[in-house]
Design an enzyme around this catalytic site. Structure first.
Site, PDB file in Angstrom:
ATOM      1  N   GLU A 146       8.280 -42.575 -26.453  1.00 29.81           N
ATOM      2  CA  GLU A 146       9.644 -42.089 -26.676  1.00 29.81           C
ATOM      3  C   GLU A 146      10.666 -42.744 -25.744  1.00 29.81           C
ATOM      4  O   GLU A 146      11.803 -42.992 -26.133  1.00 29.81           O
ATOM      5  CB  GLU A 146       9.696 -40.562 -26.511  1.00 29.81           C
ATOM      6  CG  GLU A 146       9.117 -39.780 -27.692  1.00 29.81           C
ATOM      7  CD  GLU A 146       7.615 -39.582 -27.613  1.00 29.81           C
ATOM      8  OE1 GLU A 146       6.938 -40.265 -26.807  1.00 29.81           O
ATOM      9  OE2 GLU A 146       7.104 -38.724 -28.366  1.00 29.81           O
ATOM     10  N   GLU A 187       1.257 -35.891 -29.559  1.00 31.35           N
ATOM     11  CA  GLU A 187       1.590 -34.480 -29.293  1.00 31.35           C
ATOM     12  C   GLU A 187       0.828 -33.568 -30.253  1.00 31.35           C
ATOM     13  O   GLU A 187       0.323 -32.514 -29.865  1.00 31.35           O
ATOM     14  CB  GLU A 187       3.111 -34.271 -29.415  1.00 31.35           C
ATOM     15  CG  GLU A 187       3.872 -34.947 -28.279  1.00 31.35           C
ATOM     16  CD  GLU A 187       5.374 -34.866 -28.424  1.00 31.35           C
ATOM     17  OE1 GLU A 187       5.884 -35.336 -29.463  1.00 31.35           O
ATOM     18  OE2 GLU A 187       6.040 -34.340 -27.523  1.00 31.35           O
ATOM     19  N   ALA A 200       7.181 -38.709 -34.668  1.00 35.62           N
ATOM     20  CA  ALA A 200       8.191 -38.032 -35.484  1.00 35.62           C
ATOM     21  C   ALA A 200       8.848 -39.083 -36.372  1.00 35.62           C
ATOM     22  O   ALA A 200       8.778 -40.271 -36.080  1.00 35.62           O
ATOM     23  CB  ALA A 200       9.227 -37.397 -34.567  1.00 35.62           C
ATOM     24  N   GLY A 211       5.033 -38.076 -31.350  1.00 38.67           N
ATOM     25  CA  GLY A 211       4.660 -36.829 -32.008  1.00 38.67           C
ATOM     26  C   GLY A 211       3.215 -36.843 -32.493  1.00 38.67           C
ATOM     27  O   GLY A 211       2.596 -35.782 -32.623  1.00 38.67           O
TER      28      GLY A 211
HETATM   29  C1  3H9 Z   1       8.792 -38.999 -31.471  1.00 38.15           C
HETATM   30  O1  3H9 Z   1       7.665 -38.955 -31.866  1.00 38.15           O
HETATM   31  C2  3H9 Z   1       9.525 -37.819 -30.940  1.00 38.15           C
HETATM   32  C3  3H9 Z   1       8.649 -36.645 -30.637  1.00 38.15           C
HETATM   33  O2  3H9 Z   1       8.220 -36.682 -29.299  1.00 38.15           O
HETATM   34  C4  3H9 Z   1       9.414 -35.355 -30.750  1.00 38.15           C
HETATM   35  C5  3H9 Z   1       9.798 -34.906 -32.075  1.00 38.15           C
HETATM   36  C6  3H9 Z   1      10.361 -33.517 -32.116  1.00 38.15           C
HETATM   37  N1  3H9 Z   1       9.511 -43.009 -37.933  1.00 38.15           N
HETATM   38  O3  3H9 Z   1       6.230 -51.140 -36.955  1.00 38.15           O
HETATM   39  P1  3H9 Z   1       5.794 -51.370 -38.342  1.00 38.15           P
HETATM   40  C7  3H9 Z   1       8.317 -47.490 -40.145  1.00 38.15           C
HETATM   41  S1  3H9 Z   1       9.686 -40.414 -31.513  1.00 38.15           S
HETATM   42  C8  3H9 Z   1      10.000 -43.579 -39.057  1.00 38.15           C
HETATM   43  O4  3H9 Z   1       6.251 -52.587 -39.031  1.00 38.15           O
HETATM   44  P2  3H9 Z   1       3.052 -51.700 -37.527  1.00 38.15           P
HETATM   45  C9  3H9 Z   1       8.938 -48.807 -39.754  1.00 38.15           C
HETATM   46  O5  3H9 Z   1      10.337 -48.709 -39.673  1.00 38.15           O
HETATM   47  C10 3H9 Z   1       8.633 -41.574 -32.275  1.00 38.15           C
HETATM   48  N2  3H9 Z   1       9.605 -44.787 -39.498  1.00 38.15           N
HETATM   49  O6  3H9 Z   1       4.198 -51.225 -38.505  1.00 38.15           O
HETATM   50  C11 3H9 Z   1       8.478 -49.700 -40.880  1.00 38.15           C
HETATM   51  O7  3H9 Z   1       9.295 -49.429 -41.990  1.00 38.15           O
HETATM   52  P3  3H9 Z   1       9.676 -50.601 -42.997  1.00 38.15           P
HETATM   53  C12 3H9 Z   1       7.636 -42.097 -31.341  1.00 38.15           C
HETATM   54  C13 3H9 Z   1       8.688 -45.433 -38.784  1.00 38.15           C
HETATM   55  O8  3H9 Z   1       1.798 -51.451 -38.240  1.00 38.15           O
HETATM   56  C14 3H9 Z   1       7.093 -49.163 -41.202  1.00 38.15           C
HETATM   57  O9  3H9 Z   1       7.063 -47.832 -40.681  1.00 38.15           O
HETATM   58  N3  3H9 Z   1       6.881 -43.114 -31.969  1.00 38.15           N
HETATM   59  C15 3H9 Z   1       8.147 -44.903 -37.623  1.00 38.15           C
HETATM   60  O10 3H9 Z   1       3.377 -53.045 -36.985  1.00 38.15           O
HETATM   61  C16 3H9 Z   1       5.979 -49.963 -40.558  1.00 38.15           C
HETATM   62  O11 3H9 Z   1       6.252 -50.087 -39.170  1.00 38.15           O
HETATM   63  C17 3H9 Z   1       7.167 -44.414 -31.847  1.00 38.15           C
HETATM   64  O12 3H9 Z   1       8.074 -44.800 -31.166  1.00 38.15           O
HETATM   65  C18 3H9 Z   1       8.597 -43.633 -37.190  1.00 38.15           C
HETATM   66  N4  3H9 Z   1       8.113 -43.036 -36.085  1.00 38.15           N
HETATM   67  O13 3H9 Z   1       3.150 -50.717 -36.273  1.00 38.15           O
HETATM   68  C19 3H9 Z   1       6.287 -45.370 -32.611  1.00 38.15           C
HETATM   69  N5  3H9 Z   1       7.244 -45.775 -37.114  1.00 38.15           N
HETATM   70  O14 3H9 Z   1       8.377 -51.083 -43.536  1.00 38.15           O
HETATM   71  C20 3H9 Z   1       7.110 -46.254 -33.486  1.00 38.15           C
HETATM   72  C21 3H9 Z   1       7.226 -46.820 -37.969  1.00 38.15           C
HETATM   73  O15 3H9 Z   1      10.552 -49.921 -43.979  1.00 38.15           O
HETATM   74  N6  3H9 Z   1       6.311 -47.056 -34.361  1.00 38.15           N
HETATM   75  N7  3H9 Z   1       8.085 -46.616 -38.972  1.00 38.15           N
HETATM   76  O16 3H9 Z   1      10.391 -51.627 -42.160  1.00 38.15           O
HETATM   77  C22 3H9 Z   1       5.566 -48.095 -33.958  1.00 38.15           C
HETATM   78  O17 3H9 Z   1       5.470 -48.395 -32.796  1.00 38.15           O
HETATM   79  C23 3H9 Z   1       4.860 -48.889 -34.999  1.00 38.15           C
HETATM   80  O18 3H9 Z   1       5.514 -48.682 -36.217  1.00 38.15           O
HETATM   81  C24 3H9 Z   1       3.360 -48.574 -35.193  1.00 38.15           C
HETATM   82  C25 3H9 Z   1       2.855 -49.361 -36.434  1.00 38.15           C
HETATM   83  C26 3H9 Z   1       2.612 -49.019 -33.951  1.00 38.15           C
HETATM   84  C27 3H9 Z   1       3.151 -47.098 -35.441  1.00 38.15           C
END
Ligand code: 3H9
Length: 690
Positions: free
Chosen positions: A122, A102, A60, A99
C-alpha cells in the site's frame, strides 16, 4: 465470482475475479455471502479459501478508491471471517498483496505454494493497509519486522513468509488438499487461532526496534504523509486494543486515499499498465519468435543492453569492430555481475549463468543469424546509417533491426535499408541493466508485428516499454531539452546553479539539473549542441574551459579530491554574471516556486505538442516515461498529471508571461494546452482524435 464446493465436511470457497481477484464490491459481497452460507451449513466443519489464476488476491480494487464505498466494506467482511465459529484456512497459490494478505491474515490458518509472494504494498500507492494489515501483521511477526515490510511494500517469498511466521507451511504438492487437511485439523482440535488475539510477538525489544526504524524512516522522508500514518497505526496497535487500533488504521487510510500524493501514485500505477497497450495494435497481432539477440557495440549502453537479455535468460552476442573494445566491454559486464554476486543480490551460480549467456564477436557479419539485432554504437547518423546498410545485407530475412539512438531520426536510419518495415528504435536508458524504461520508437514504416514483438520483448526483459513516435529526442529527451534550455535561461536571469538544483530537489527529484549535468558530463551536451545546433552559453563556456563535471573535478560545481557532491564555485557565479552582462540580461532573484514553474511548465507545454503530434498516445505515457526514465517524483504523478493538479489555466498564463519575459516565442502555450486551459479541461481526460 466465488465458487463453493462442499465435500468431506469442508467448504472450499474459490475466488474467481480475473485478472487479479481484486476485492471489488461484487467480490466482497459474494465472499461475504459464501462465508455466511458455509457457516450456516451444518455439513460444513471447516472452510478453505482458495483462488483461481496466478494471483491469489491482488488487493483491494484500486479503481474504487476515491469513489463512494459500496457495502460490504473489506474490514466488515474480514471481521465476520475472523469471527467465524468454523476454522477458515487460506490456500495462497500466488501473490497475496495488500487486501489479499489482509484477507489471508484474518483466516485461522494459512498455507502457501512455493511460488506465492506475500506483501503489503500500500505504501507504494501513497496509502497504508486499511483492512487490519497494520494490526495483524505486527501480531504475527512483531511490529519491527512488520513495519519494515510495510515501509518498503516489497513482498516476501513463501519460504521467507514461513520463516517469519506469516504462513503456517509451504506446500509442495496439492495446495487446496493441504489447506483442507489443516482446516480439518483445526476443526478437530476445536482451536480457532485468531491473529487478533495474539500478543506474543509484541515484545519490548520488538517495540524498541520498531521505534528506532520509525525514527529513521521519518528522517529519510519527513514529508511522506503515509509513512507518518503507518507509524501512528502500528503504534496504535501497541497502545490500544485491537478494535480501537483498527479504527485508528481505518481513519488514517481514509484520509490518505484523498491525499493528492496517493491520487498521483494511483494515476502512475494505471498509466504504467495502460502504456503497455499500444493503440491501434490489436492484441492478436502476430509476434516474431526471438530466441537470441545480437547487440552492436560493447560500450556502456551495449553492455547494459546485453545484460538485460542475459538476465532474462536470452542468449546474446555482443559485436565489436576490434578485440580491445570487446574485451573491455565484456570485462566491465563481468565486473558488474561479480559486484552483484558479492553484494548477494544474485547467487554465484546465477552470476555464472548470466555471464555464460553473453558471447562476444568481432565483425558485423556475425549478426547474420539473430532474430533481433540492436545497434548501440556511437550516436552519429553517419555511423548508424553505415551499420544499418551493412546489416541490411547481412541480417537474416525477418530479423528485427533496432537502433538504440536517443535522438536521431529512425525513419532516416530505416531508409538506408531495403526492409524499413523491420526497423524501429529501442531507446534504453542508462544504466540499461538497471533502468526499467524503454522508449519503443515506431517509425513510419515499422510493421505491426515488429512493434508488437518489440513491446513483448521489452516485458520479457522486465522493462517498461512505452511506444513513441519519431521526432528529435522522442518523448523524454525532447522534453528534457526544454528543461535544460529553461535552466540556462534561469542562470542568466539571476538564479544560481545551487538555487535551481535546490528548487528541483525540493520538488522531489533526487538530483537537480546542474548536479545531473556534472554527473553525466558537460561534454555530452556540448558536443551534441555542436552537432545538432543550439547554444547553452553557460554550459558551453564551462565545457570550453575543460570543465566537464565530476570526471574533471570541476563543472557547475567543484569536486575536490574526487568528491561526489559538488560545492559552489565563485568562479562559476562570476562567469554566469559575465555571460548575462554580455547578453544584456537583467538579473533578479527567483523563489523556488518560480524556478519550478520556469523549468517544468515548458516541459508540460512540449508534452502538449507531443500529444498533438501523436508522438505519445496518451498523457499517461508521458508521465510513465518521466517517472521511470528521468526520476520525476512518482508522488507527483508525472508532468502531465502534475500540470492538471496545478491547473492548466495557471500553466498556460504563466507560459505566456515567460514568453514575454524571456523573449522566447516557443514558450507560448501550445494550441492543445491553450484550448484545455480555456475550457477548464485536464490532460487526463484528453483522448487522441480517432
Ligand atoms: C489495498 O489492498 C488496500 C487495502 O489495504 C485496504 C482496503 C480497504 N485493483 O499488474 P498487471 C489490474 S491497495 C484494481 O499487469 P501482473 C491492472 O490494472 C492494493 N486493478 O498484472 C491490470 O489491468 P489492465 C494493494 C488491479 O500479473 C490487470 O489488473 N495491492 C489491481 O503483472 C493486471 O495487472 C497492490 O498494490 C488492483 N489492486 O501483476 C497490488 N491490481 O489489464 C497491485 C492489478 O486493465 N497489483 N490490477 O491494465 C500488482 O502489483 C500487480 O497487478 C500484481 C499482478 C502483482 C497483482
Amino acid at each position: 465470482m466465488v465458487r463453493q464446493e462442499v465435500a468431506g465436511g469442508v467448504a472450499v470457497l474459490t475466488l474467481a475475479n480475473p485478472p487479479v481477484n481484486a476485492l471489488g464490491a461484487a467480490l466482497r459481497a459474494a465472499l461475504d455471502g459464501a462465508l455466511a452460507q458455509a457457516i450456516a451449513d451444518a455439513s460444513v466443519r471447516a472452510i478453505v479459501l482458495a483462488a483461481d489464476g496466478k494471483v491469489f488476491v491482488g488487493g483491494a480494487d484500486i479503481t474504487e478508491f476515491g469513489k463512494p464505498q459500496q457495502p460490504p466494506s473489506l474490514p466488515d467482511v474480514l471481521d465476520r471471517l475472523d469471527a467465524s465459529p468454523k476454522p477458515v484456512v487460506a490456500a495462497i497459490g500466488g501473490a497475496a498483496l495488500g487486501g489479499g494478505l489482509e484477507l489471508a491474515m484474518a483466516c485461522h490458518g494459512r498455507v502457501a505454494a512455493p511460488s506465492a509472494k506475500l506483501g503489503l504494498p500500500e505504501i507504494k500507492l501513497g496509502i497504508i493497509p486499511g483492512a487490519g494489515g497494520t494490526q495483524r501483521l505486527p501480531r504475527l511477526i512483531g511490529p519491527d519486522a512488520a513495519f519494515a515490510m510495510m515501509l518498503t511494500g516489497e513482498p516476501v517469498s513463501a519460504e521467507r513468509a514461513a520463516a517469519l511466521g506469516i504462513v503456517d507451511a509451504v506446500v509442495l504438492g496439492d495446495l487446496v488438499a493441504a489447506a483442507r487437511t489443516r482446516a480439518l485439523e483445526l476443526a478437530d482440535s476445536g482451536a480457532l487461532p485468531r491473529v487478533r488475539d495474539r500478543s506474543d510477538a509484541l515484545t519490548p525489544e520488538a517495540r524498541e526496534t520498531f521505534e528506532a526504524g520509525a525514527a529513521e524512516a521519518v528522517k529519510r522522508d519527513p514529508d511522506a504523509t503515509n509513512v507518518h500514518a503507518l507509524i501512528r497505526a502500528v503504534r496504535a496497535g501497541l497502545e490500544q486494543d485491537f478494535d480501537a487500533a483498527v479504527a485508528t488504521e481505518r481513519a488514517e487510510f481514509r484520509t490518505l486515499v484523498e491525499d493528492p500524493r496517493s491520487k498521483a501514485l494511483r494515476h502512475a500505477f494505471f498509466a504504467e499498465r495502460e502504456a503497455a497497450r499500444v493503440p491501434g495494435l490489436p492484441k492478436d497481432t502476430p509476434r516474431r519468435p526471438i530466441q537470441a539477440a545480437a547487440v552492436i557495440g560493447a560500450g556502456t549502453m551495449g553492455g547494459g543492453i546485453a545484460m538485460c537479455f542475459a538476465n532474462a535468460g536470452i542468449p546474446v552476442t555482443v559485436i565489436e569492430t576490434e578485440e580491445g573494445a570487446l574485451t573491455r566491454g565484456l570485462d566491465r559486464v563481468k565486473g558488474l555481475y561479480a559486484g552483484s554476486a558479492k553484494r548477494g543480490s544474485i547467487t554465484e551460480a546465477e552470476r555464472d549463468a548470466r555471464i555464460g549467456r553473453i558471447t562476444g564477436a568481432i565483425g558485423l557479419e556475425n549478426a547474420s543469424h539473430f532474430e533481433i539485432v540492436i545497434e548501440a554504437a556511437f550516436e552519429d547518423m553517419g555511423v548508424k546509417r553505415a551499420i544499418f546498410s551493412k546489416l541490411d545485407t547481412i541480417a537474416k530475412p525477418g530479423a528485427i533491426l533496432a537502433t538504440n539512438t536517443s535522438y536521431l531520426d529512425v525513419n532516416a536510419i530505416a531508409a538506408v535499408t531495403s526492409r524499413p518495415q523491420d526497423v524501429l528504435g529501442l531507446h534504453f536508458f542508462s544504466p540499461a541493466n538497471v533502468m526499467r524504461l524503454v522508449e519503443v520508437v515506431r517509425a513510419d514504416k515499422t510493421a505491426p508485428d515488429v512493434l508488437a514483438t518489440a513491446v513483448d520483448l521489452g516485458k520479457r526483459l522486465n522493462k517498461l516499454p512505452v511506444t513513441v513516435g519519431v521526432c528529435f529526442g522522442f518523448v523524454g529527451n525532447r522534453m528534457l531539452e526544454r528543461r535544460s534550455r529553461a535552466g540556462e535561461r534561469l542562470l542568466l536571469e539571476g538564479a544560481l546553479p545551487h538555487a535551481v538544483d535546490a528548487a528541483v530537489t525540493g520538488f522531489g527529484f533526487r538530483m537537480g539539473p546542474f548536479a545531473m549535468s556534472d554527473l553525466a558530463g558537460l561534454d555530452i551536451g556540448w558536443r551534441s549542441r555542436k552537432d545538432f545546433g543550439g547554444r547553452a552559453p553557460v554550459a558551453d563556456s564551462l565545457a570550453e574551459q575543460g570543465r566537464f563535471g565530476q570526471k574533471t573535478g570541476r563543472g557547475f560545481y567543484l569536486y575536490p579530491d574526487g568528491a561526489r557532491t559538488g560545492t559552489r564555485d565563485p568562479e562559476v557565479d562570476a562567469l554566469i554574471t559575465r555571460v548575462a552582462d554580455e547578453h544584456g540580461i537583467a538579473r533578479r532573484s527567483f523563489t523556488p516556486d518560480e524556478i519550478v514553474a520556469r523549468l517544468m511548465y515548458p516541459m508540460v507545454n512540449e508534452g502538449a505538442r507531443i500529444l498533438e503530434e501523436g508522438i505519445a498516445a496518451r498523457p499517461g505515457d508521458i508521465d510513465t516515461i518521466w517517472i521511470n526514465g528521468y526520476n520525476w517524483p512518482a508522488w507527483r504523478g508525472g508532468p502531465m498529471h502534475w500540470a492538471d493538479t496545478v491547473g492548466l489555466r495557471t500553466v498556460a498564463e504563466a507560459l505566456s508571461r515567460f514568453a514575454v519575459e524571456t523573449g522566447d516565442d516557443s514558450q507560448e502555450p501550445a494550441p492543445l494546452l491553450k484550448r484545455l486551459a480555456a475550457e477548464g479541461g485536464r490532460f487526463v481526460d484528453w483522448k487522441a482524435p480517432a
